[in-house]
Scaffold this motif. Structure first.
Motif, PDB file in Angstrom:
ATOM      1  N   CYS A 195       0.840  -1.200   0.000  1.00 24.01           N
ATOM      2  CA  CYS A 195       0.000   0.000   0.000  1.00 24.01           C
ATOM      3  C   CYS A 195       0.871   1.246   0.000  1.00 24.01           C
ATOM      4  CB  CYS A 195      -0.913   0.002   1.227  1.00 24.01           C
ATOM      5  SG  CYS A 195      -1.806  -1.560   1.485  1.00 24.01           S
ATOM      6  N   ASN A 196       0.412   2.277  -0.715  1.00 25.11           N
ATOM      7  CA  ASN A 196       1.173   3.521  -0.816  1.00 25.11           C
ATOM      8  C   ASN A 196       0.252   4.725  -0.752  1.00 25.11           C
ATOM      9  OD1 ASN A 196       2.073   5.744  -3.158  1.00 25.11           O
ATOM     10  ND2 ASN A 196       3.659   5.238  -1.671  1.00 25.11           N
ATOM     11  N   TYR A 197       0.679   5.715   0.036  1.00 19.43           N
ATOM     12  CA  TYR A 197      -0.034   6.997   0.098  1.00 19.43           C
ATOM     13  C   TYR A 197       0.952   8.091   0.462  1.00 19.43           C
ATOM     14  CZ  TYR A 197      -3.371  10.605   1.514  1.00 19.43           C
ATOM     15  OH  TYR A 197      -4.067  11.773   1.630  1.00 19.43           O
ATOM     16  N   LYS A 198       1.050   9.078  -0.408  1.00 15.40           N
ATOM     17  CA  LYS A 198       1.932  10.220  -0.169  1.00 15.40           C
ATOM     18  C   LYS A 198       3.349   9.775   0.206  1.00 15.40           C
ATOM     19  CE  LYS A 198      -1.600  13.620   1.006  1.00 15.40           C
ATOM     20  NZ  LYS A 198      -2.099  14.611   1.995  1.00 15.40           N
ATOM     21  N   GLU A 199       3.909   8.941  -0.637  1.00 18.71           N
ATOM     22  CA  GLU A 199       5.296   8.492  -0.513  1.00 18.71           C
ATOM     23  C   GLU A 199       5.555   7.591   0.700  1.00 18.71           C
ATOM     24  OE1 GLU A 199       7.923  11.818  -0.758  1.00 18.71           O
ATOM     25  OE2 GLU A 199       7.326  12.332  -2.799  1.00 18.71           O
ATOM     26  N   HIS A 200       4.501   7.054   1.290  1.00 19.55           N
ATOM     27  CA  HIS A 200       4.695   6.076   2.375  1.00 19.55           C
ATOM     28  C   HIS A 200       4.228   4.711   1.895  1.00 19.55           C
ATOM     29  CE1 HIS A 200       5.136   4.286   6.279  1.00 19.55           C
ATOM     30  NE2 HIS A 200       3.867   3.894   6.258  1.00 19.55           N
ATOM     31  N   TRP A 201       5.099   3.713   2.067  1.00 19.47           N
ATOM     32  CA  TRP A 201       4.832   2.346   1.658  1.00 19.47           C
ATOM     33  C   TRP A 201       4.725   1.434   2.887  1.00 19.47           C
ATOM     34  CZ3 TRP A 201       4.114   1.470  -3.500  1.00 19.47           C
ATOM     35  CH2 TRP A 201       4.631   2.416  -4.392  1.00 19.47           C
ATOM     36  N   PHE A 202       3.799   0.493   2.835  1.00 18.22           N
ATOM     37  CA  PHE A 202       3.785  -0.542   3.873  1.00 18.22           C
ATOM     38  C   PHE A 202       3.136  -1.806   3.335  1.00 18.22           C
ATOM     39  CE2 PHE A 202      -0.347   1.432   4.573  1.00 18.22           C
ATOM     40  CZ  PHE A 202      -1.183   0.364   4.891  1.00 18.22           C
ATOM     41  N   THR A 203       3.379  -2.912   4.038  1.00 18.86           N
ATOM     42  CA  THR A 203       2.969  -4.249   3.595  1.00 18.86           C
ATOM     43  C   THR A 203       1.850  -4.803   4.469  1.00 18.86           C
ATOM     44  OG1 THR A 203       5.092  -4.870   2.622  1.00 18.86           O
ATOM     45  CG2 THR A 203       3.738  -6.661   3.441  1.00 18.86           C
ATOM     46  N   VAL A 204       0.927  -5.485   3.836  1.00 20.55           N
ATOM     47  CA  VAL A 204      -0.075  -6.305   4.521  1.00 20.55           C
ATOM     48  C   VAL A 204       0.111  -7.716   3.985  1.00 20.55           C
ATOM     49  CG1 VAL A 204      -2.531  -6.709   4.921  1.00 20.55           C
ATOM     50  CG2 VAL A 204      -1.663  -4.365   4.706  1.00 20.55           C
ATOM     51  N   ARG A 205       0.459  -8.653   4.864  1.00 25.45           N
ATOM     52  CA  ARG A 205       0.813 -10.006   4.403  1.00 25.45           C
ATOM     53  C   ARG A 205       0.114 -11.078   5.226  1.00 25.45           C
ATOM     54  NH1 ARG A 205       6.566 -13.268   3.453  1.00 25.45           N
ATOM     55  NH2 ARG A 205       5.547 -15.299   3.533  1.00 25.45           N
ATOM     56  N   GLU A 260      -9.227   6.488   1.715  1.00 23.99           N
ATOM     57  CA  GLU A 260      -8.309   7.505   2.211  1.00 23.99           C
ATOM     58  C   GLU A 260      -7.299   7.942   1.152  1.00 23.99           C
ATOM     59  OE1 GLU A 260      -6.489   5.979   5.710  1.00 23.99           O
ATOM     60  OE2 GLU A 260      -8.359   5.859   6.842  1.00 23.99           O
ATOM     61  N   GLY A 261      -7.326   7.302  -0.030  1.00 32.27           N
ATOM     62  CA  GLY A 261      -6.444   7.711  -1.101  1.00 32.27           C
ATOM     63  C   GLY A 261      -5.254   6.810  -1.351  1.00 32.27           C
ATOM     64  N   TYR A 262      -5.183   5.675  -0.681  1.00 30.53           N
ATOM     65  CA  TYR A 262      -4.063   4.754  -0.871  1.00 30.53           C
ATOM     66  C   TYR A 262      -4.165   4.042  -2.223  1.00 30.53           C
ATOM     67  CZ  TYR A 262      -2.087   4.925   3.848  1.00 30.53           C
ATOM     68  OH  TYR A 262      -1.468   5.324   5.009  1.00 30.53           O
ATOM     69  N   SER A 263      -3.001   3.790  -2.829  1.00 29.42           N
ATOM     70  CA  SER A 263      -2.896   2.882  -3.958  1.00 29.42           C
ATOM     71  C   SER A 263      -2.501   1.518  -3.405  1.00 29.42           C
ATOM     72  CB  SER A 263      -1.839   3.364  -4.957  1.00 29.42           C
ATOM     73  OG  SER A 263      -2.195   4.620  -5.499  1.00 29.42           O
ATOM     74  N   ILE A 264      -3.210   0.481  -3.830  1.00 27.54           N
ATOM     75  CA  ILE A 264      -2.982  -0.863  -3.301  1.00 27.54           C
ATOM     76  C   ILE A 264      -2.576  -1.778  -4.451  1.00 27.54           C
ATOM     77  CG2 ILE A 264      -3.995  -2.804  -2.046  1.00 27.54           C
ATOM     78  CD1 ILE A 264      -5.967  -0.849  -0.805  1.00 27.54           C
ATOM     79  N   PHE A 265      -1.535  -2.561  -4.208  1.00 28.18           N
ATOM     80  CA  PHE A 265      -1.037  -3.494  -5.217  1.00 28.18           C
ATOM     81  C   PHE A 265      -1.057  -4.911  -4.652  1.00 28.18           C
ATOM     82  CE2 PHE A 265       0.893   0.626  -5.914  1.00 28.18           C
ATOM     83  CZ  PHE A 265       0.758   0.822  -7.293  1.00 28.18           C
ATOM     84  N   VAL A 266      -1.523  -5.846  -5.478  1.00 27.96           N
ATOM     85  CA  VAL A 266      -1.544  -7.255  -5.101  1.00 27.96           C
ATOM     86  C   VAL A 266      -0.200  -7.885  -5.481  1.00 27.96           C
ATOM     87  CG1 VAL A 266      -2.751  -9.459  -5.353  1.00 27.96           C
ATOM     88  CG2 VAL A 266      -4.014  -7.298  -5.576  1.00 27.96           C
ATOM     89  N   ILE A 267       0.345  -8.691  -4.569  1.00 25.42           N
ATOM     90  CA  ILE A 267       1.612  -9.382  -4.832  1.00 25.42           C
ATOM     91  C   ILE A 267       1.309 -10.745  -5.425  1.00 25.42           C
ATOM     92  CG2 ILE A 267       3.759 -10.242  -3.833  1.00 25.42           C
ATOM     93  CD1 ILE A 267       3.437  -7.223  -3.722  1.00 25.42           C
ATOM     94  N   ARG A 268       1.856 -11.016  -6.615  1.00 25.13           N
ATOM     95  CA  ARG A 268       1.666 -12.298  -7.272  1.00 25.13           C
ATOM     96  C   ARG A 268       3.011 -13.006  -7.427  1.00 25.13           C
ATOM     97  NH1 ARG A 268      -3.140 -13.376  -9.849  1.00 25.13           N
ATOM     98  NH2 ARG A 268      -4.787 -12.730  -8.413  1.00 25.13           N
ATOM     99  N   GLY A 269       3.032 -14.302  -7.162  1.00 24.17           N
ATOM    100  CA  GLY A 269       4.250 -15.094  -7.222  1.00 24.17           C
ATOM    101  C   GLY A 269       4.488 -15.823  -5.912  1.00 24.17           C
ATOM    102  N   ASN A 270       5.543 -16.573  -5.842  1.00 24.41           N
ATOM    103  CA  ASN A 270       5.873 -17.342  -4.642  1.00 24.41           C
ATOM    104  C   ASN A 270       6.818 -16.557  -3.739  1.00 24.41           C
ATOM    105  OD1 ASN A 270       4.367 -19.636  -5.464  1.00 24.41           O
ATOM    106  ND2 ASN A 270       6.058 -20.250  -6.819  1.00 24.41           N
ATOM    107  N   LEU A 271       6.333 -16.202  -2.567  1.00 21.64           N
ATOM    108  CA  LEU A 271       7.169 -15.501  -1.592  1.00 21.64           C
ATOM    109  C   LEU A 271       8.182 -16.470  -0.987  1.00 21.64           C
ATOM    110  CD1 LEU A 271       4.303 -13.509   0.139  1.00 21.64           C
ATOM    111  CD2 LEU A 271       6.167 -12.499  -1.167  1.00 21.64           C
ATOM    112  N   PRO A 272       9.356 -15.987  -0.591  1.00 17.47           N
ATOM    113  CA  PRO A 272      10.367 -16.882   0.001  1.00 17.47           C
ATOM    114  C   PRO A 272       9.883 -17.464   1.330  1.00 17.47           C
ATOM    115  CG  PRO A 272      11.026 -14.582   0.225  1.00 17.47           C
ATOM    116  CD  PRO A 272       9.846 -14.592  -0.687  1.00 17.47           C
TER     117      PRO A 272
END
Length: 341
Positions: free
Chosen positions: A114-124, A158-170
């Motif tokens: 997730c990203n909003y105003k140059e801040h990135w964080f992960t939901v996993r 709230e204006g966040y851009s959200i990206f889905v992670i595709r592939g095999n995580l380590p």
């Protein structure tokens, strides 16, 4: 949750923390991400040079700062995408038409960035549970499956851009442990520096207000049975209020009829004296007919009689003010009637 890797915020390196929290390890450093950003800048420069190194567009491009990184530690989505490409992972925009056509429930995915105003964080997802691994928090935040979709929807609002992670995580230790056990979180993690901010500024930071809004959504999520129960209780309270109002009306009418018939309540006693009401309908001084106790009165009739009673009381008070010898107290009859002994 000690096994969950969670990098906390340092400077403006949220992109690095986002990637490492996603991969659950110290896989990227600022130097690694800077190298990727510089490579992207060079590729962009070469494409611009194809139009001619003497062109106005090329000279303007060279004067502009990098769009992939800055001195504060910010890195663009292109840098993050290239960094994940090393692991065979790709990003898909969550609200894109292509993804929405797939009709995939968020709970069935593996992770989101997730990203909003140059801040990135992960939901996993780790094991069978979801966690908010925001580097601004003091620790991982457990997210229930039922709340995940609402959490993402609130972020989008709230204006966040959200990206889905595709592939095999380590593979990671936390994922292995949480596959065979579940964890519970007694207290939600706070924002880093929240206590200091409350002490110095006397209020919570604006980011925390956003988090509290999302927490409020989770706490407000109830099943349909609970909702129906609340509606039933609300209706029952309305019925009680109506019954109480009707009881007040009946008492007011009883007092008015007592005053008109010459009966009253003796001041200082606990119980009122009996009131005898004729069985036939008569006209009182106020013009409001009396009825037998067994006669059922509608709410409209009760209100009308109460209003008539209040009008008579006003007239009696006016007469009392003009005649000093007349005294009205509590349930005493109006002038022209003698007090029953």
């Amino acid at each position: 949750m000690e096994s969950i890797f969670h990098e906390k915020q340092e400077g403006s390196l949220c992109a690095q923390h986002c990637l490492n929290n996603l991969l659950q390890g110290e896989y990227f450093t600022p130097v690694d991400l800077s190298s990727i950003a510089q490579q992207l800048d060079e590729e962009e420069r070469m494409r611009m040079a194809e139009g001619g190194v003497l062109s106005e567009e090329y000279r303007t491009f060279l004067q502009q700062p990098s769009g992939n990184m800055d001195d504060s530690g910010f890195f663009s989505i292109q840098v993050i995408s290239n960094a994940l490409g090393v692991w065979g992972l790709e990003l898909i925009l969550f609200n894109s038409r292509e993804y929405q056509r797939l009709m995939i429930e968020p709970v069935n995915e593996k992770a989101f960035i997730c990203n909003y105003k140059e801040h990135w964080f992960t939901v996993r997802k780790l094991g069978q549970q979801w966690f908010n691994l925001n580097s601004l928090l003091t620790g991982p935040e457990l997210i229930s499956d039922t709340y995940l979709a609402l959490f993402l929807a609130q972020l989008q609002q709230e204006g966040y851009s959200i990206f889905v992670i595709r592939g095999n995580l380590p593979e990671c230790e936390a994922d292995q442990i949480l596959r065979i056990m579940r964890v519970e979180q007694q207290h939600r993690p706070k924002l880093i520096g929240e206590d200091e901010a409350q002490t110095s500024a006397g209020q919570r930071p604006s980011v925390q207000q956003g988090l509290e809004t999302r927490h409020g959504m989770e706490e407000g999520v109830i099943d349909e049975d609970e909702e129906e129960l609340r509606k039933a209780l609300a209706l029952s309270r309305q019925d009680i209020e109506v019954e109480d109002e009707e009881a007040d009306l009946r008492r007011a009418i009883q007092l008015s009829m007592q005053g008109a018939s010459g009966s009253s309540t003796i001041i200082g006693t606990k119980e009122p004296t009996p009131t005898i009401i004729p069985s036939t309908t008569e006209s009182t001084a106020g013009g409001v007919p009396q009825s037998t106790p067994s006669e059922s009165l509608t709410a409209e009739e009760l209100r009308r009689r109460r209003q008539a009673y209040f009008d008579r009381q006003s007239q009696q008070q006016a007469q009392s003010a003009s005649s000093p010898d007349t005294k009205l107290t509590g349930g005493e009859p109006d002038a022209g009637h003698k007090r029953s002994q």
